[in-house]
Design an enzyme around this catalytic site. Structure first.
Site, short mmCIF file in Angstrom:
data_model
loop_
_atom_site.label_atom_id
_atom_site.label_comp_id
_atom_site.label_asym_id
_atom_site.label_seq_id
_atom_site.Cartn_x
_atom_site.Cartn_y
_atom_site.Cartn_z
N LYS A 173 23.23 66.36 16.45
CA LYS A 173 24.40 65.77 17.12
C LYS A 173 23.93 65.13 18.43
O LYS A 173 23.57 65.82 19.37
CB LYS A 173 25.44 66.84 17.45
CG LYS A 173 26.73 66.20 17.98
CD LYS A 173 27.58 67.12 18.83
CE LYS A 173 27.19 67.17 20.27
NZ LYS A 173 27.38 65.91 21.02
N GLY A 224 19.77 69.58 27.80
CA GLY A 224 20.95 69.19 28.56
C GLY A 224 21.11 70.07 29.77
O GLY A 224 20.13 70.59 30.31
N SER A 225 22.36 70.27 30.17
CA SER A 225 22.60 70.98 31.44
C SER A 225 22.49 72.49 31.27
O SER A 225 22.72 73.04 30.18
CB SER A 225 23.98 70.61 31.96
OG SER A 225 24.96 71.09 31.07
N THR A 226 22.20 73.16 32.38
CA THR A 226 22.09 74.63 32.36
C THR A 226 23.43 75.30 32.00
O THR A 226 23.44 76.22 31.17
CB THR A 226 21.54 75.13 33.71
OG1 THR A 226 20.23 74.57 33.87
CG2 THR A 226 21.44 76.64 33.76
N THR A 228 25.80 74.27 30.03
CA THR A 228 25.98 74.16 28.57
C THR A 228 24.99 75.06 27.84
O THR A 228 25.34 75.71 26.85
CB THR A 228 25.84 72.69 28.12
OG1 THR A 228 26.78 71.89 28.83
CG2 THR A 228 26.08 72.54 26.64
N GLY A 229 23.77 75.12 28.33
CA GLY A 229 22.75 76.00 27.73
C GLY A 229 23.22 77.45 27.70
O GLY A 229 23.02 78.17 26.71
N GLU A 246 16.10 73.43 26.67
CA GLU A 246 15.41 72.65 27.70
C GLU A 246 16.49 72.15 28.64
O GLU A 246 17.22 71.22 28.31
CB GLU A 246 14.64 71.51 27.03
CG GLU A 246 13.39 71.13 27.78
CD GLU A 246 13.65 70.03 28.78
OE1 GLU A 246 14.09 70.36 29.90
OE2 GLU A 246 13.43 68.86 28.44
N CYS A 280 14.65 65.06 33.20
CA CYS A 280 14.72 66.49 33.54
C CYS A 280 13.58 66.90 34.45
O CYS A 280 13.79 67.62 35.43
CB CYS A 280 14.78 67.33 32.27
SG CYS A 280 13.57 66.89 31.05
N GLU A 376 20.60 69.39 41.13
CA GLU A 376 19.86 68.33 40.46
C GLU A 376 20.69 67.04 40.54
O GLU A 376 21.77 66.97 39.93
CB GLU A 376 19.67 68.75 39.00
CG GLU A 376 18.96 67.75 38.14
CD GLU A 376 18.92 68.17 36.66
OE1 GLU A 376 19.83 68.86 36.20
OE2 GLU A 376 17.95 67.78 35.99
P1 NAD Z 1 25.70 68.44 28.74
O1 NAD Z 1 24.87 69.66 28.75
O2 NAD Z 1 27.14 68.59 29.03
O3 NAD Z 1 25.58 67.66 27.36
C1 NAD Z 1 24.42 67.59 26.58
C2 NAD Z 1 24.79 67.74 25.12
O4 NAD Z 1 25.46 68.98 24.90
C3 NAD Z 1 25.74 66.66 24.60
O5 NAD Z 1 25.37 66.33 23.27
C4 NAD Z 1 27.09 67.37 24.61
O6 NAD Z 1 28.01 66.84 23.68
C5 NAD Z 1 26.70 68.77 24.22
N1 NAD Z 1 27.63 69.81 24.65
C6 NAD Z 1 28.53 69.77 25.66
N2 NAD Z 1 29.20 70.94 25.73
C7 NAD Z 1 28.71 71.74 24.76
C8 NAD Z 1 28.96 73.07 24.34
N3 NAD Z 1 29.87 73.84 24.95
N4 NAD Z 1 28.23 73.58 23.32
C9 NAD Z 1 27.30 72.86 22.71
N5 NAD Z 1 27.02 71.57 23.05
C10 NAD Z 1 27.71 71.02 24.06
O7 NAD Z 1 25.04 67.48 29.75
P2 NAD Z 1 25.59 66.09 30.24
O8 NAD Z 1 27.07 66.08 30.50
O9 NAD Z 1 25.07 65.10 29.30
O10 NAD Z 1 24.88 66.05 31.66
C11 NAD Z 1 25.29 66.96 32.68
C12 NAD Z 1 24.11 67.42 33.49
O11 NAD Z 1 23.06 67.89 32.65
C13 NAD Z 1 23.49 66.31 34.29
O12 NAD Z 1 24.12 66.22 35.52
C14 NAD Z 1 22.05 66.72 34.41
O13 NAD Z 1 21.89 67.50 35.57
C15 NAD Z 1 21.82 67.60 33.22
N6 NAD Z 1 21.00 66.96 32.20
C16 NAD Z 1 19.76 67.45 32.00
C17 NAD Z 1 18.96 66.89 31.04
C18 NAD Z 1 17.60 67.41 30.79
O14 NAD Z 1 16.83 66.76 30.10
N7 NAD Z 1 17.24 68.56 31.29
C19 NAD Z 1 19.42 65.83 30.27
C20 NAD Z 1 20.72 65.35 30.48
C21 NAD Z 1 21.50 65.95 31.44
#
Ligand code: NAD
Length: 473
Positions: A173, A224-226, A228-229, A246, A280, A376
């Site tokens: 996804k 993605g973001s911490t 959400t992780g 990551e 990141c 960040e």
């Molecule tokens: P995010 O974590 O919200 O989204 C990343 C992915 O996770 C997207 O595909 C999103 O649809 C999905 N997602 C959102 N909520 C979810 C959930 N509850 N369960 C499972 N999947 C879910 O990140 P973002 O909104 O794209 O960016 C927000 C912050 O994340 C940025 O401000 C940045 O600091 C950080 N970021 C980090 C990286 C990295 O490579 N470490 C990359 C992008 C963003």
């Protein structure tokens, strides 16, 4: 009607609902993407589950051949994929130091081929009169990949090629901000692979959440973001899913007093601003010794004055910030730094719209507890902080809940290496930052993640160990 389709079991699948994808340079709709729901998720997982026995039984050599074939097929569509990347992500084709869409495409192809060449050999730990004991690596099963918007294609490949290489099937996804390049790449990949091995569904965070709690997905790999992780980790407990996370980084760099400022400033600038700062493991906090502090500030401001920011479809160094939420975050951090009396060496004011444009901004004389330093920023803005004592700089660099990367810069490589090894992070660089390669493991400590990607170590994360004990007595 969507301009793109999901791919489930090798077939194009359209959805009743769609969502718009914007060009961040114009705020205009580029295309409608298919909005998948629970029904499509269940179909995709079922297809991946059906395809698993045959795919995991293919020979190692055959899977290697197919990963090379994916690299070749994606390369043959480079021009089309790069154009899509610029349209939905905003990054220019070339960009500053050649780190734009072409760089992402080149990395995508390189990672396919390098991962194709990796193997996980059987480890024989005993072979005597009593028993032969072998350690085998088995695929974990169905892998769910959830990707962000900063490197949509490259991160999709980082997640899925090692998963496929080691015998798993995949449901991916992409981010709702940048689904198009991945949807198109999935078509190309499906021309190479058997049906059901690589499935794609697109939607927002609620679809990602449904994947994380799906009982028939065995592993989630997420970038993605911490926050959400952390949510994914909670949901994953339902069936003890394996996880590779990551997450965010707030990488510190320490520049020692003996550093040749003119020699290193271009590399510091490039590794801080890579992908408009939306990386990141970009350099995000720069600690410089007081003896060379002003020289470094001026050198970085001088480079910033020579770069251009604009629509990535033109000849520019940097494109827009990828989305409105991120743009607002960068603007708010800049405002807070101003309110605190920080010194702006360049930039600092959002550019006139349309588009989410923010100029390259270098900020000096800023407090350690400013948002720009503690959080960040994920945008084209770099805080430069002064230190007089190296131990103090190390303590400040490590005073973060993040631990993705870090670096030390100096003419004395031995001293820099000793200090770098004391940084609390997954990768520590000496006289460089943000450099990655397919055979070197990469991942975060503390709240920057769990597990690693790349190389043999990364490949192992897509497997479970099976110990085979053959008794001889
Ligand atoms: P995010 O974590 O919200 O989204 C990343 C992915 O996770 C997207 O595909 C999103 O649809 C999905 N997602 C959102 N909520 C979810 C959930 N509850 N369960 C499972 N999947 C879910 O990140 P973002 O909104 O794209 O960016 C927000 C912050 O994340 C940025 O401000 C940045 O600091 C950080 N970021 C980090 C990286 C990295 O490579 N470490 C990359 C992008 C963003």
């Amino acid at each position: 009607m969507s301009d793109y389709n999901l791919i489930i079991d090798g077939k194009a699948v359209s959805t009743a609902e769609t969502f718009p994808v914007l060009n961040p340079a114009t705020e205009e709709v580029v295309a409608q993407a298919p909005l998948a729901g629970e029904a499509e998720l269940n179909q995709a997982v079922a297809a991946a589950r059906r395809a698993l026995p045959a795919w995991s039984a293919t020979t190692d050599g055959e899977r290697s051949r197919l990963m090379h074939a994916i690299g070749d097929a994606l390369e043959a569509h480079s021009e089309e994929l790069c154009k899509l990347l610029t349209l939905e992500q905003g990054k220019p084709m070339g960009g500053f130091a050649g780190l734009g869409a072409g760089f992402e495409m080149g990395g995508t192809v390189a990672w396919c081929h390098a991962t194709a060449e990796m193997t996980l050999d059987v480890d024989v730990i005993q072979d005597n009169d009593v028993a032969r004991i072998e350690v085998h690596r088995k695929p974990v099963g169905v892998v769910g990949s959830i990707t962000p918007w900063n490197y949509p294609l490259l991160i999709a490949i980082w997640h899925t090629i090692p998963a496929l290489r080691s015998g798993n099937t995949v449901v991916i996804k992409p981010s709702e901000y940048t689904p198009l390049t991945t949807l198109r790449a999935a078509q190309i990949i499906n021309d190479v692979l058997p049906p059901g091995v690589f499935n794609i569904i697109s939607g927002d965070g609620s679809l990602g959440a449904a994947m994380s709690s799906h009982p028939d997905i065995n592993k989630i790999v997420f970038t993605g973001s911490t926050p959400t992780g952390k949510k994914i980790m909670q949901s994953a407990s339902c069936n003890l899913k394996r996880l590779t996370l990551e997450l965010g980084g707030n990488d510190a760099a320490i520049v020692l007093a003996d550093t040749d400022v003119a020699a290193v400033a271009p590399a510091i600038f490039a590794t801080a601003l890579i992908n408009n700062g939306q990386t990141c493991a970009a350099l995000k906090r720069l600690y410089v010794h007081e003896d060379i502090y002003e020289d470094m500030c001026q050198a970085l401001a001088g480079i910033a004055a020579s770069v251009t920011t604009g629509d990535g479809s033109g000849e520019v160094d940097f494109g827009p910030v990828q989305n409105k939420a991120q743009y607002d975050k960068v603007c708010a951090m800049a405002e807070e730094a101003k309110d605190r009396g920080a010194r702006f060496l360049c930039g600092g004011e959002p550019m006139e719209g349309p588009g989410y444009f923010f100029p390259v901004t270098i900020v000096a004389d800023i407090d350690d507890d400013a948002r720009l330093v503690c959080e960040e920023p994920f945008g084209p803005i770099l805080p430069v902080l002064k230190f007089s004592d190296v131990e103090d700089a190390l303590q400040r660099a490590n005073a973060s809940s993040c631990g993705l990367g870090g670096s030390v810069w100096s003419s004395d490589v031995a001293a820099a290496t000793a200090l770098a090894s004391r940084l609390e992070c997954g990768t520590a660089w000496v006289n460089n930052h943000a450099m990655i390669q397919p055979d070197a493991p990469f991942g975060g400590v503390k709240e920057s993640g769990i597990g690693v990607e790349f190389g043999r170590y990364g490949l192992e994360e897509y497997t479970n160990i099976q110990t085979l004990q053959i008794s001889k007595s």
